[in-house]
Design a protein around this motif. Structure first.
Motif, PDB file in Angstrom:
ATOM      1  N   LEU A 110       0.851  -1.205   0.000  1.00 27.31           N
ATOM      2  CA  LEU A 110       0.000   0.000   0.000  1.00 27.31           C
ATOM      3  C   LEU A 110       0.875   1.240   0.000  1.00 27.31           C
ATOM      4  O   LEU A 110       0.648   2.189  -0.762  1.00 27.31           O
ATOM      5  CB  LEU A 110      -0.914  -0.007   1.224  1.00 27.31           C
ATOM      6  N   GLU A 111       1.911   1.246   0.840  1.00 27.80           N
ATOM      7  CA  GLU A 111       2.800   2.416   0.910  1.00 27.80           C
ATOM      8  C   GLU A 111       3.660   2.542  -0.346  1.00 27.80           C
ATOM      9  O   GLU A 111       3.944   3.648  -0.800  1.00 27.80           O
ATOM     10  CB  GLU A 111       3.662   2.322   2.169  1.00 27.80           C
ATOM     11  N   GLU A 112       4.088   1.389  -0.911  1.00 30.55           N
ATOM     12  CA  GLU A 112       4.895   1.416  -2.143  1.00 30.55           C
ATOM     13  C   GLU A 112       4.127   2.103  -3.276  1.00 30.55           C
ATOM     14  O   GLU A 112       4.684   2.891  -4.032  1.00 30.55           O
ATOM     15  CB  GLU A 112       5.252  -0.014  -2.580  1.00 30.55           C
ATOM     16  N   ALA A 113       2.829   1.794  -3.396  1.00 30.03           N
ATOM     17  CA  ALA A 113       2.022   2.358  -4.493  1.00 30.03           C
ATOM     18  C   ALA A 113       1.980   3.877  -4.421  1.00 30.03           C
ATOM     19  O   ALA A 113       1.910   4.555  -5.447  1.00 30.03           O
ATOM     20  CB  ALA A 113       0.612   1.775  -4.462  1.00 30.03           C
ATOM     21  N   ILE A 121       9.507   1.907  -9.128  1.00 28.52           N
ATOM     22  CA  ILE A 121       8.769   1.453 -10.305  1.00 28.52           C
ATOM     23  C   ILE A 121       7.836   0.289 -10.005  1.00 28.52           C
ATOM     24  O   ILE A 121       8.142  -0.570  -9.171  1.00 28.52           O
ATOM     25  CB  ILE A 121       9.756   1.070 -11.438  1.00 28.52           C
ATOM     26  N   ALA A 122       6.694   0.286 -10.703  1.00 27.90           N
ATOM     27  CA  ALA A 122       5.764  -0.844 -10.658  1.00 27.90           C
ATOM     28  C   ALA A 122       5.746  -1.479 -12.038  1.00 27.90           C
ATOM     29  O   ALA A 122       5.965  -0.808 -13.052  1.00 27.90           O
ATOM     30  CB  ALA A 122       4.360  -0.372 -10.291  1.00 27.90           C
ATOM     31  N   MET A 123       5.503  -2.785 -12.078  1.00 30.55           N
ATOM     32  CA  MET A 123       5.339  -3.494 -13.343  1.00 30.55           C
ATOM     33  C   MET A 123       3.917  -4.034 -13.399  1.00 30.55           C
ATOM     34  O   MET A 123       3.451  -4.664 -12.455  1.00 30.55           O
ATOM     35  CB  MET A 123       6.345  -4.647 -13.442  1.00 30.55           C
ATOM     36  N   VAL A 124       3.222  -3.764 -14.513  1.00 34.70           N
ATOM     37  CA  VAL A 124       1.850  -4.257 -14.689  1.00 34.70           C
ATOM     38  C   VAL A 124       1.858  -5.316 -15.785  1.00 34.70           C
ATOM     39  O   VAL A 124       2.259  -5.038 -16.913  1.00 34.70           O
ATOM     40  CB  VAL A 124       0.887  -3.115 -15.081  1.00 34.70           C
ATOM     41  N   LEU A 181       7.037  -2.939  -7.128  1.00 33.63           N
ATOM     42  CA  LEU A 181       5.640  -3.341  -6.949  1.00 33.63           C
ATOM     43  C   LEU A 181       5.196  -4.116  -8.178  1.00 33.63           C
ATOM     44  O   LEU A 181       5.301  -3.612  -9.299  1.00 33.63           O
ATOM     45  CB  LEU A 181       4.781  -2.075  -6.780  1.00 33.63           C
ATOM     46  N   GLY A 182       4.716  -5.346  -7.990  1.00 31.12           N
ATOM     47  CA  GLY A 182       4.178  -6.148  -9.090  1.00 31.12           C
ATOM     48  C   GLY A 182       2.665  -6.067  -9.092  1.00 31.12           C
ATOM     49  O   GLY A 182       2.034  -6.373  -8.085  1.00 31.12           O
ATOM     50  N   ILE A 183       2.083  -5.629 -10.217  1.00 29.32           N
ATOM     51  CA  ILE A 183       0.627  -5.477 -10.321  1.00 29.32           C
ATOM     52  C   ILE A 183       0.117  -6.400 -11.410  1.00 29.32           C
ATOM     53  O   ILE A 183       0.550  -6.296 -12.564  1.00 29.32           O
ATOM     54  CB  ILE A 183       0.240  -4.012 -10.633  1.00 29.32           C
ATOM     55  N   ALA A 237       1.578 -11.603  -7.536  1.00 29.17           N
ATOM     56  CA  ALA A 237       1.631 -10.135  -7.571  1.00 29.17           C
ATOM     57  C   ALA A 237       1.471  -9.539  -6.183  1.00 29.17           C
ATOM     58  O   ALA A 237       0.909 -10.154  -5.284  1.00 29.17           O
ATOM     59  CB  ALA A 237       0.546  -9.604  -8.493  1.00 29.17           C
ATOM     60  N   ASP A 238       1.997  -8.319  -6.010  1.00 27.60           N
ATOM     61  CA  ASP A 238       1.816  -7.572  -4.757  1.00 27.60           C
ATOM     62  C   ASP A 238       0.430  -6.937  -4.719  1.00 27.60           C
ATOM     63  O   ASP A 238      -0.163  -6.779  -3.660  1.00 27.60           O
ATOM     64  CB  ASP A 238       2.889  -6.477  -4.637  1.00 27.60           C
TER      65      ASP A 238
END
Length: 681
Positions: free
Chosen positions: A358-361, A564-567, A582-584, A598-599
């Motif tokens: 949640l905080e990473e996002a 960075i996040a990866m979707v 963050l993995g989405i 995924a996270d």
């Protein structure tokens, strides 16, 4: 509980109000072991207790009784005087009743030299009674009890995010067995059973439609506001609502393995996991509480010893310092915000698997997207039909007839287009598949060809200058071109492309406006990737990437100090998902892999949930920071009153209670997002 015979371990998840016991023990044994904390236990899959109104909860009865005693004693004191024994007894009873649970914990902590808010309050109240401050001692106890009751109320509110999920799926279903229909409890339903779902009923189990056609409202699982049409062989989920048709569904998962059960389990685990800011608060509180005790001792002793100040005045101020120092608001400042935000997200179709995620996002600086199936629909669709010598309707009929026996994805796109347009399919003869280039067949004694421009070059069928220019333009736009013609010349072109999702452009725009760079990673050729990237509006496009290249690119972005996040889809992009901060995963409702790897899982294939998630996370981070500031700021202001000697126990407890109220009300603002559709972040 851990010391019970037959129990190897016990864990408490306060966020979910859930106890997990490894080993064997009866409910009575567990309740007896937890009697000190007043713990009530019921089996996870047992009959839920009827919710009791907050005002009627037994835990609050002592508070009501102590308030009545305090008011009665104050009224009696107005007649008989404050020094009358009956008045003193009334205040004493108010203190004992209001502070019963507080003193239980406080005395136990004193015996083990554990110093927390209960210890500080116990010392302060006993000290107030010893120096004759009966009224203030009673008021402090009552206000503290009210403060704790409000904490319970706020945590109950936050926990409703889970309990509302648990109530989504029915506990019974109509099952067809041996030619008979009977109502069966979900725990007794087996994989392979056929479930009857009538219009207006909720599905009790996950399964696959084997008969019927209907629209299903999946909002409870995926957050989608628009109902989804379900036909034979389509997957359906427990907790979703069958709107209009009659369905027969073959059960594919046991009750404990359904998507909704997994979501509940993952949300509970997420709410139990401490966020980084919560860990910081816990570490800070470990030093903060002893520091408050030392400060209180100094306030009590230094002025009388060094300046000859009156002992009773400074002991009183020291006791008030202890009350101000209670870290109640500080301790709940983070968990209540995290629990509320994660629960809110789950109800809106976004599964966040822990406070840390949640905080990473909220801190993201860049988001990388897989192209196929994430930014695009994942299946090619016909985008252009260009004719040279016949009507568009005839060209599409010809093309569909040629392609009906082909297995190529582009052939499927043409067949779907012909079906949508209700185009008649003609009989073909002497069908031939030309590997990697196209197909050929005879229709009405004419041999037709369909395939890439290279096929026609090999067949020495000349492309005109205008057709070659059109082909080049379509390919520049990222489309795949199929040429149709005979030995005599070209009759038309059909272009197809993996279309960008309708919401992709607005989502990318919103993310860019939020200060987040957007990157598209794809294995496609540069021309197609550039065209798709331009349509979607991403800030950077990387093409011709193998899975390991995607992974390396994520590493490069992280080395550039980008959060960075990866979707992706949670399967093909697993290495890149794992390497990102963050993995989405997209479409978590249908894939166990996405839920597990995924996270964050977007339960529907809905990109619009992405800005909503970032927005919710940023709001949660702001609220956590505000909460910590409120709780420490109010206490600092109250402690400053020690210097002129103005601090009283009343002010001290009101400062503590005020901070708790502020923190609670501020955190519960995170529940407001479910008043509107999550698309309207």
């Amino acid at each position: 509980m851990r010391h019970l015979e037959g129990v190897s371990d016990a864990k408490v998840n306060f966020g979910a109000a859930k106890l997990t016991v490894s080993g064997e023990a009866t409910i009575d044994e567990l309740e007896k072991a937890g009697a000190f904390e007043g713990i009530r236990v019921r089996p996870e899959h047992g009959q839920p207790e009827t919710p009791v109104s907050f005002w009627k909860q037994k835990a609050n009865w002592n508070v009501y009784a102590s308030i009545v005693l305090l008011i009665t004693s104050l009224l009696f004191a107005g007649v008989a005087g404050m020094d009358h024994p009956a008045t003193t007894i009334g205040f004493l009873l108010a203190i004992i009743l209001g502070g019963y649970s507080l003193f239980q914990k406080g005395f136990r902590n004193l015996a083990t030299f554990t110093f927390d808010m209960n210890t500080l309050m116990t010392i302060a109240v006993i000290g107030a009674a010893l120096i004759g401050e009966w009224v203030e001692g009673a008021v402090v106890v009552i206000l503290f009890a009210i403060s704790e009751a409000l904490e319970r109320f706020s945590m109950d509110k936050a926990r409703q995010s889970i309990s509302s999920l648990m109530a989504i799926a029915p506990k019974e279903a109509l099952i067809k067995r041996h030619g008979e229909e009977r109502s069966v409890h979900v725990s007794d339903i087996q994989i392979g059973d056929v479930m009857i779902v009538k219009p207006g009923q909720k599905l009790a189990m996950d399964g696959v439609v084997i008969s019927g056609l209907s629209t299903i409202n999946q909002a409870a699982i995926t957050g989608e506001s628009v109902p989804v049409t379900k036909d034979i062989a389509d997957e359906v989920f427990a907790g979703t609502l069958n709107e209009e048709g009659f369905l027969e569904v073959e059960v594919t998962k046991r009750a404990e393995d359904t998507t909704i059960a997994k979501i509940i389990h993952l949300v509970e685990e997420a709410q139990a996991e401490k966020a980084p800011s919560q860990k910081f608060v816990d570490r800070f509180a470990a030093y903060y509480t002893p520091a408050v005790i030392v400060l209180a001792i100094l306030v009590m002793t230094v002025p009388p010893l060094t300046m000859g100040a009156p002992w009773d005045q400074w002991i009183y101020l020291g006791l008030a310092t202890l009350v101000v120092g209670c870290p109640c608001a500080l301790v709940i400042s983070t968990p209540i915000a995290v629990v509320t935000a994660i629960g809110n997200a789950a109800r809106n179709g976004v599964l966040i698997k822990g406070g840390i995620h949640l905080e990473e996002a909220g801190g993201l600086k860049a988001i990388a997207f897989d192209k196929t199936g994430t930014l695009t629909m994942g299946t090619p669709a016909v985008t252009d039909i260009i004719t040279f010598s016949r009507a568009e309707h005839d060209l599409l009929s010809l093309a569909a007839s040629l392609e009906k026996s082909s297995q190529h994805p582009l052939a499927s796109a043409i067949m779907r287009k012909a079906k949508d347009e209700q185009i008649a399919i003609q009989d073909v003869f002497e069908f031939q598949s030309i590997t990697g280039k196209g197909v050929a067949a005879r229709i009405d004694d004419v041999r037709y060809y369909a395939g890439s421009p290279d096929l026609f070059t090999e067949l020495n069928i000349e492309l005109t200058a205008s057709s070659a220019e059109m082909i080049d333009q379509l390919q520049t736009d990222g489309k795949t071109v199929m040429v149709f013609g005979t030995d005599l010349g070209i009759e038309g072109l059909i272009a197809a492309a993996d279309e960008v999702r309708p919401v992709a452009k607005s989502v990318i725009r919103d993310l860019n406006q939020m200060g987040i760079d957007t990157v598209m990673l794809t294995g496609d050729n540069e021309r197609t990737a550039t065209a798709i990237g331009k349509q979607a509006g991403v800030t950077e496009v990387e093409s011709k990437l193998l899975p390991e290249d995607k992974l390396n690119h994520i590493h490069r972005l992280r080395e550039g100090k980008k959060h960075i996040a990866m979707v992706g889809d949670g399967v093909n992009d697993a290495p890149a998902l794992a390497a990102a901060n963050l993995g989405i995963a997209m479409g978590g409702a249908g894939t166990d892999t996405a839920l597990e790897t995924a996270d964050i899982a977007l339960m529907s294939d809905d990109l619009s949930k992405l800005p909503y998630t970032v927005s919710l996370s940023r709001k949660a981070l702001r609220i956590i920071k505000q909460n910590i500031s409120f709780s420490l700021g109010l206490k600092a202001l109250a402690l400053l009153l020690v210097i002129p000697g103005w601090l009283t126990l009343w002010i001290a407890i009101l400062a503590d209670m005020g901070a708790t109220l502020l923190v609670t009300a501020n955190s519960l603002r995170l529940m407001r997002n479910d008043k509107k559709h999550p698309d309207h972040y």
